[in-house]
Design a protein around this motif. Structure first.
Motif, PDB file in Angstrom:
ATOM      1  N   GLY A   1      -4.648  -3.144  11.761  1.00 60.47           N
ATOM      2  CA  GLY A   1      -3.508  -3.565  10.399  1.00 60.47           C
ATOM      3  C   GLY A   1      -2.498  -2.500  11.070  1.00 60.47           C
ATOM      4  O   GLY A   1      -1.408  -2.702  11.138  1.00 60.47           O
ATOM      5  N   THR A   2      -3.056  -1.071  12.209  1.00 58.09           N
ATOM      6  CA  THR A   2      -1.703  -0.563  12.739  1.00 58.09           C
ATOM      7  C   THR A   2      -1.200  -1.594  14.330  1.00 58.09           C
ATOM      8  O   THR A   2      -0.192  -0.801  13.992  1.00 58.09           O
ATOM      9  N   VAL A   3      -1.849  -2.203  15.285  1.00 57.49           N
ATOM     10  CA  VAL A   3      -1.220  -2.558  15.910  1.00 57.49           C
ATOM     11  C   VAL A   3      -0.212  -3.651  14.887  1.00 57.49           C
ATOM     12  O   VAL A   3       0.700  -3.969  15.330  1.00 57.49           O
ATOM     13  N   TYR A   4      -1.023  -4.670  14.080  1.00 59.93           N
ATOM     14  CA  TYR A   4       0.525  -5.542  13.451  1.00 59.93           C
ATOM     15  C   TYR A   4       1.451  -4.844  12.755  1.00 59.93           C
ATOM     16  O   TYR A   4       2.435  -5.205  13.288  1.00 59.93           O
ATOM     17  N   CYS A   5       1.602  -3.593  12.599  1.00 65.66           N
ATOM     18  CA  CYS A   5       2.273  -3.258  11.555  1.00 65.66           C
ATOM     19  C   CYS A   5       3.725  -2.287  12.919  1.00 65.66           C
ATOM     20  O   CYS A   5       4.810  -3.083  12.513  1.00 65.66           O
ATOM     21  N   THR A   6       2.436  -1.705  13.762  1.00 62.05           N
ATOM     22  CA  THR A   6       3.887  -1.378  14.734  1.00 62.05           C
ATOM     23  C   THR A   6       4.808  -2.520  15.548  1.00 62.05           C
ATOM     24  O   THR A   6       5.615  -1.968  15.531  1.00 62.05           O
ATOM     25  N   LYS A   7       3.399  -3.872  15.837  1.00 62.20           N
ATOM     26  CA  LYS A   7       4.812  -4.957  16.677  1.00 62.20           C
ATOM     27  C   LYS A   7       5.866  -5.239  15.998  1.00 62.20           C
ATOM     28  O   LYS A   7       6.880  -5.220  16.427  1.00 62.20           O
TER      29      LYS A   7
END
Length: 266
Positions: A113-119
């Motif tokens: 979830g952190t990776v997706y939103c940051t991307k």
């Protein structure tokens, strides 16, 4: 600092995320937040009708949901200055008893979830020389029994954000990870049991913990100062210190805290 800034917060319908959203709004920010519970998001909107608040029902473990939420926030407010990856879930079960679906669910929400939103937010944040925050945990510094998947996810968040911080060091973007100690929130009630179902209760004394509102104030202050890391509560700081310099002692103390007569009690 936050006047007219666009702040995106995942998991803003409860706990630390809700406290952050309301604190940012009072500071003059425009806030976009998401959560899986539509009713809680509607309640948040009703409680803050005088403020520029955008909400969307989304599950951060799903890449497409993250993409839609971030794109909608950018369309609504024109860009993103601060992204707070707050959405998270915990667990409570010994690994030997745990269905692997529990660990996968925890990792999908907390890490991916952190990776997706940051991307999806990254280009806008770079353009505005903004801030990326990961709400991690003391469990990202010290593995906690009964929380093996949670600890793994938070270690992953810390390491990934540290790598990202180094990549972005000369862009003007600040990357920070926040590690609260025990904080009053719904996270322990929603924590997954060995069968990947919410346990529905807290084994801890919630009244003795830092409030979500106090935690949010510390986070706002750290964002304003563009800190690298933030470790909260005396107990949290002691745990990180002991684990770094006296790991064998930390093993025994953590074991004693969480177990009684060989049983996981916290």
């Amino acid at each position: 600092m936050f006047k007219n800034k666009v702040v995106v917060i995942t998991g803003g319908s409860d706990g630390i995320g809700k406290a952050l959203a309301e604190a940012m709004l009072k500071e003059g920010a425009k806030v976009a937040t998401c959560g899986r519970n539509q009713q809680k998001l509607e309640n948040l909107v009703n409680e803050n009708q005088a403020f520029p608040l955008f909400t969307m029902t989304a599950d951060v473990s799903k890449e497409e949901d993250c993409k839609k939420f971030i794109n909608a926030a950018i369309e609504k407010f024109g860009g993103i200055d601060i992204l707070v990856n707050n959405a998270g879930i915990s667990m409570r079960a010994l690994f030997k008893d745990t269905d692997l679906a529990t660990l996968k669910n925890v990792m999908d929400i907390n890490f991916w979830g952190t990776v997706y939103c940051t991307k999806f937010a990254l280009n806008s944040i770079i353009e505005r020389k903004g801030t990326i925050v990961g709400v991690s945990s003391i469990a990202g510094y010290r593995g906690l029994p009964g929380r093996s998947g949670y600890s793994a996810s938070k270690y992953a968040v810390n390491g990934w954000l540290e790598a990202l911080r180094t990549e972005l060091l000369e862009t003007g973007v600040n990357v920070m990870w926040v590690c609260p100690g025990f904080t009053t929130s719904n996270i322990r009630n929603a924590a997954l049991n060995k069968d990947a179902k919410p346990q529905g209760e807290s084994p801890m004394d919630e009244e003795k913990m830092m409030s979500a509102e106090e935690c949010a104030r510390h986070i706002l202050n750290a964002i304003e100062k563009r800190k690298r890391t933030l470790v909260l509560t005396l107990n949290g700081k002691q745990t990180v210190f002991l684990n770094k310099f006296f790991p064998a002692l930390a093993d025994k103390m953590v074991r004693k805290f969480f177990f009684k007569n060989g049983e996981l009690v916290k």
